[in-house]
Every structure is written in C-alpha cells, then in structure tokens.
Motif scaffolding. Structure first.
Motif, mmCIF file in Angstrom:
data_model
loop_
_atom_site.group_PDB
_atom_site.id
_atom_site.type_symbol
_atom_site.label_atom_id
_atom_site.label_comp_id
_atom_site.label_asym_id
_atom_site.label_seq_id
_atom_site.Cartn_x
_atom_site.Cartn_y
_atom_site.Cartn_z
ATOM 1 N N GLN A 9 33.020 0.252 -0.097
ATOM 2 C CA GLN A 9 34.069 1.118 -0.618
ATOM 3 C C GLN A 9 33.712 2.594 -0.473
ATOM 4 O O GLN A 9 34.552 3.422 -0.104
ATOM 5 C CB GLN A 9 34.333 0.791 -2.087
ATOM 6 N N ALA A 10 32.459 2.942 -0.750
ATOM 7 C CA ALA A 10 32.029 4.335 -0.648
ATOM 8 C C ALA A 10 32.119 4.826 0.795
ATOM 9 O O ALA A 10 32.509 5.980 1.052
ATOM 10 C CB ALA A 10 30.603 4.482 -1.176
ATOM 11 N N ARG A 11 31.766 3.957 1.753
ATOM 12 C CA ARG A 11 31.844 4.325 3.168
ATOM 13 C C ARG A 11 33.280 4.652 3.566
ATOM 14 O O ARG A 11 33.558 5.637 4.260
ATOM 15 C CB ARG A 11 31.315 3.180 4.025
ATOM 16 N N ILE A 12 34.213 3.826 3.126
ATOM 17 C CA ILE A 12 35.615 4.038 3.464
ATOM 18 C C ILE A 12 36.132 5.321 2.824
ATOM 19 O O ILE A 12 36.793 6.145 3.480
ATOM 20 C CB ILE A 12 36.464 2.834 3.008
ATOM 21 N N THR A 13 35.830 5.510 1.554
ATOM 22 C CA THR A 13 36.302 6.697 0.841
ATOM 23 C C THR A 13 35.817 7.972 1.505
ATOM 24 O O THR A 13 36.579 8.940 1.671
ATOM 25 C CB THR A 13 35.821 6.652 -0.625
ATOM 26 N N ALA A 22 44.855 -0.225 -1.413
ATOM 27 C CA ALA A 22 44.475 1.166 -1.660
ATOM 28 C C ALA A 22 43.056 1.446 -1.208
ATOM 29 O O ALA A 22 42.772 2.498 -0.620
ATOM 30 C CB ALA A 22 44.627 1.479 -3.150
ATOM 31 N N ALA A 23 42.136 0.485 -1.444
ATOM 32 C CA ALA A 23 40.735 0.685 -1.085
ATOM 33 C C ALA A 23 40.547 0.861 0.416
ATOM 34 O O ALA A 23 39.625 1.542 0.857
ATOM 35 C CB ALA A 23 39.893 -0.488 -1.583
ATOM 36 N N TRP A 45 38.232 -4.246 6.797
ATOM 37 C CA TRP A 45 39.160 -4.826 7.777
ATOM 38 C C TRP A 45 40.469 -4.040 7.794
ATOM 39 O O TRP A 45 40.976 -3.683 8.862
ATOM 40 C CB TRP A 45 39.418 -6.288 7.438
ATOM 41 N N LEU A 46 41.017 -3.747 6.613
ATOM 42 C CA LEU A 46 42.277 -3.013 6.545
ATOM 43 C C LEU A 46 42.130 -1.626 7.157
ATOM 44 O O LEU A 46 42.967 -1.193 7.959
ATOM 45 C CB LEU A 46 42.727 -2.897 5.089
ATOM 46 N N ALA A 47 41.050 -0.934 6.807
ATOM 47 C CA ALA A 47 40.838 0.418 7.345
ATOM 48 C C ALA A 47 40.706 0.407 8.859
ATOM 49 O O ALA A 47 41.164 1.336 9.545
ATOM 50 C CB ALA A 47 39.590 1.034 6.707
ATOM 51 N N SER A 48 40.118 -0.663 9.409
ATOM 52 C CA SER A 48 39.955 -0.746 10.863
ATOM 53 C C SER A 48 41.297 -0.901 11.567
ATOM 54 O O SER A 48 41.422 -0.564 12.749
ATOM 55 C CB SER A 48 39.027 -1.906 11.231
ATOM 56 N N PHE A 70 37.258 3.745 12.058
ATOM 57 C CA PHE A 70 36.593 2.477 11.749
ATOM 58 C C PHE A 70 36.692 1.546 12.959
ATOM 59 O O PHE A 70 37.573 0.690 13.030
ATOM 60 C CB PHE A 70 37.234 1.829 10.511
ATOM 61 N N PRO A 71 35.797 1.736 13.941
ATOM 62 C CA PRO A 71 35.868 0.943 15.180
ATOM 63 C C PRO A 71 35.720 -0.556 14.914
ATOM 64 O O PRO A 71 35.016 -0.976 13.990
ATOM 65 C CB PRO A 71 34.677 1.475 16.000
#
Length: 336
Positions: free
Chosen positions: A168-172, A206-207, A289-292, A299-300
C-alpha cells in the motif's frame, strides 16, 4: 438445514490431544486447541477459509475434499496449494451444512468456519472450531495472526501485516503526484444480480488509485445498483468478480453501450486460491494489480508478476511459474 447434534462420544472419536493451549479466534472467542495442529477441516466458505491455511504454508493439513458446488475449473489453484483436496472425502453438503459423521471419523485437530451456526453445532458435539470473521483489511490481518498462533509461527502475522502495508505504501508514494480529479473512475459490479458485490472492494478500489463510483452510497456489504445509476456514473474501467460476468455486460441491451465495455476496459479480478477482490489473504496483492491496470506507466506488469511470484513463494510456500501467474491474473483462464 443444519443437522441435529449427534449423540456421539467425541472423546472416543478423537485421539488424545496431549498438551493444549488457548488462543483467541478472529471473532474474539477463547478457544482451546491442541499444542500441535496437524489435521484441519474447513466448513462453509471453503475457498476463502482455505486461504488462511495456505498463507501459513500449511496446505497439506487440510483433511476434507473441495465441495462440488464450486466450479473446480475456476478454483483450480486450490489444488495447486493442496492437491489432496481432489481425493479427500467431502464434509459438507451443497448448503454448507457439516457432515458430522465424516468430520468425527476424520478426527481433525481443528475446524475453521465462517458460520456461527456451524461453530455452535460443532461445539455441541465436542469439536473445536475457530469462527473466522473476516470482512475488513484489519480483520484479514488478524486472521493471519491467528493462523500464526495455530501453527506455531508467531512472526507470521507481523510479516504479513508488514507486507500488506508495504504494498500500500508503495502505491501511495507513486500516485502522490496524480491529483484526485485525474484519477480513473472505477466500478466493481456483479451484473447478474446488479449489485456491487462486497464492501471491502471499496477499500482496494481506492487503495489501487481508483475513484469508486459507488463509494458514497455503499454502507451495507452488498449494494444494489440500477442500470440508470451505472450508466450515469460512466466509469473509465469496470471490474467484475467472475469470468462469465464479462459476457453478461457485453450482451446487455443497455450496459453494453458503456464506453468501458465497448472499448475493452472490462476486466475480471484475478483468481488464485480465491478471488482477489474478496476478503481473503490475497487481498494484499489486489491494489497492486489494480494500479498496474489503471496506471501501467507507473506500475509495469513485469513488476506485478515478480511480486505475485514472491508472495506465493514466501507465504504459500509454493513456487509458481510465470505461466501459472498469468493464469491467475487472467482470472483462471488458460492462455494455452
């Protein structure tokens, strides 16, 4: 319908437990379990419950078969993590009622269930059960903590929580420069029932950097939707919980006209041991997965595949090939 308690002397059915200890299950109950837990049965939502055994790397301890009323093709990775599920005896009926005679014959050290009625019935017959109340990210982490206690791996809960929070921290951090107005609008839907399937999905939508079009009105676990509200929301991406739901949307007289459907921005949540969008341990991976999908430049896909492989190797104690990971990400559909 649940079976009436059997008039059996369970002390005769089970081996001597030897040393015992008390733990607190995810519902807050104090439960006495054997010092060594070597046989486990899950009753109720078996695919979800099994993930809490797999996260401790303990797939071989499962003593029951995989229920016939779940599509075995969709749940194929249950057999990757616990091959014996294909041959073990079934211990519940299609309505999820436990078969007490078979359970007692198997002599499990512990049973996991997500049904209080099942736990009550089991305990009336002297069978130890953990009530797995797992509906939020914090409850998922707590469930993993309990599994660490059950299997004498006291560091498991902390390792999992750190992993969960680290993703989560990486995505944020990477999304910090994208204003909310520029985030992708997303919808998670079961088009067969016209519902948003579960409240926890608002967290991972949201995450992963999405703006959920249902968030403001979603307070109960399952949110009813109408065709009109879905059309008006005009989501940039639509996510569904089951592969057949893709066809339902594509064939719908009205919803098929949504840009997200016509332009192929319609995806099924991955399915490993369970659907990633559900409250199971694989939830840790769902935001990445969602962010990718929403922000592939940040997010490759190669990063996602590497992370998925690391997760299953470190926690499930199972090395997956890239092809196997691709099947999971394709919601169980083989590319072959």
């Amino acid at each position: 319908m649940y079976l009436k308690p059997l008039l059996l002397t369970c002390a005769l059915a089970f081996p001597a437990l030897g040393e015992a200890r008390d733990i607190t299950d995810p519902s807050g109950r104090t439960v006495t379990i054997p010092d060594q837990v070597g046989k486990v049965v899950t009753i109720g939502g078996v695919p979800m419950l099994n993930t809490y055994i797999f996260i401790a790397g303990q797939g071989p301890v499962l003593e029951m078969g995989f229920p016939l009323n779940w599509d075995h093709a969709i749940w194929q990775y249950q057999y990757v993590f616990a091959p014996q599920l294909a041959d073990n005896p079934l211990m519940q009926d299609p309505g999820q009622a436990p078969d007490l005679e078979k359970i007692i014959a198997a002599g499990p050290d512990l049973i996991l269930s997500n049904s209080q009625a099942t736990i009550d019935l089991l305990e009336a017959n002297g069978i130890t059960g953990l009530m797995m109340r797992l509906n939020t990210p914090d409850e998922i982490k707590a469930g993993v903590q309990v599994m660490g206690e059950v299997f004498d791996d006291p560091g498991l809960g902390a390792r999992y929580a750190a992993y969960f929070d680290g993703i989560q921290a990486r995505i944020t951090e990477r999304l910090e420069g994208i204003p909310e107005a520029e985030r992708r609008k997303v919808l998670y839907i079961n088009p067969s029932s016209m519902t948003q399937p579960n409240l926890i999905s608002e967290w991972w939508l949201a995450a992963g950097g999405g703006l959920s079009v249902t968030k403001e009105n979603h307070s109960e676990n399952v949110l009813p939707l109408t065709v009109e509200t879905v059309i008006a929301s005009a989501p940039d991406f639509i996510f569904v919980m089951s592969p057949p739901h893709v066809g339902v949307l594509q064939e719908h007289a009205v919803l098929s006209e949504l840009d997200a459907v016509r332009e192929g921005r319609l995806l099924t949540a991955p399915i490993g041991a369970h659907r990633w969008g559900a409250p199971t341990v694989e939830m840790a991976l769902t935001p990445l997965w969602l962010a990718s999908i929403l922000y592939p430049d940040l997010f490759p896909r190669d990063e996602l595949i590497e992370e998925v492989g690391r997760f299953y190797a470190d926690f499930f104690k199972t090395e997956l090939s890239t092809d196997q990971i691709e099947v999971i990400l394709a919601a169980g559909a083989s590319n072959g």
